[in-house]
Design a protein around this motif. Sequence first.
Motif, mmCIF file in Angstrom:
data_model
loop_
_atom_site.group_PDB
_atom_site.id
_atom_site.type_symbol
_atom_site.label_atom_id
_atom_site.label_comp_id
_atom_site.label_asym_id
_atom_site.label_seq_id
_atom_site.Cartn_x
_atom_site.Cartn_y
_atom_site.Cartn_z
ATOM 1 N N GLU A 6 0.834 -1.208 0.000
ATOM 2 C CA GLU A 6 0.000 0.000 0.000
ATOM 3 C C GLU A 6 0.867 1.257 0.000
ATOM 4 O O GLU A 6 0.561 2.235 -0.685
ATOM 5 N N GLN A 7 1.971 1.245 0.732
ATOM 6 C CA GLN A 7 2.873 2.402 0.751
ATOM 7 C C GLN A 7 3.518 2.619 -0.609
ATOM 8 O O GLN A 7 3.666 3.756 -1.062
ATOM 9 N N LEU A 13 2.199 1.696 -3.518
ATOM 10 C CA LEU A 13 1.144 2.194 -4.394
ATOM 11 C C LEU A 13 0.851 3.669 -4.125
ATOM 12 O O LEU A 13 0.652 4.452 -5.062
ATOM 13 N N GLU A 14 0.845 4.046 -2.856
ATOM 14 C CA GLU A 14 0.618 5.452 -2.501
ATOM 15 C C GLU A 14 1.744 6.330 -3.035
ATOM 16 O O GLU A 14 1.497 7.438 -3.539
ATOM 17 N N ARG A 58 1.027 6.857 -6.623
ATOM 18 C CA ARG A 58 -0.048 7.846 -6.821
ATOM 19 C C ARG A 58 0.471 9.259 -6.623
ATOM 20 O O ARG A 58 0.161 10.166 -7.398
ATOM 21 N N MET A 59 1.284 9.445 -5.582
ATOM 22 C CA MET A 59 1.850 10.774 -5.333
ATOM 23 C C MET A 59 2.802 11.178 -6.443
ATOM 24 O O MET A 59 2.826 12.340 -6.849
#
Length: 120
Positions: free
Chosen positions: A82-83, A85-86, A89-90
């Motif tokens: 998740e980190q 993927l985040e 996204r950023m």
Amino acid sequence: RRAMSQTPLGEALEKSIWELHQLEKIIELGADDDARVVEKIEDFVRTLTPLREAADARDDEIAVDLVREVDQGKKPMGFMIEQILEAGRMNELVKGKTNVFREFHDALEQKTKELNANKK
């Protein structure tokens, strides 16, 4: 890779966890006397200074959020994915903003050249 107990931080961490585990068991089994609980609390607290010193001596860091996830019984791999993927996204968001600012800069530069050409 060395086992955790073969590093100063690992040894300090294992000692702290052991003392905390013993305290938990004493409370869970119903200590006959509060003095035993207080003694175990003091034993645990005494492990914190060496733990802090061992942690301060290291160059790397442990992500607090990751430790919290593991403490809550969640799988660390899911958190790490998740980190990642985040971060992606950023990165896309920042890249989009960078592209917009580049286009804005180019448009301003073109307009400035046109205005300067018309003045001559």
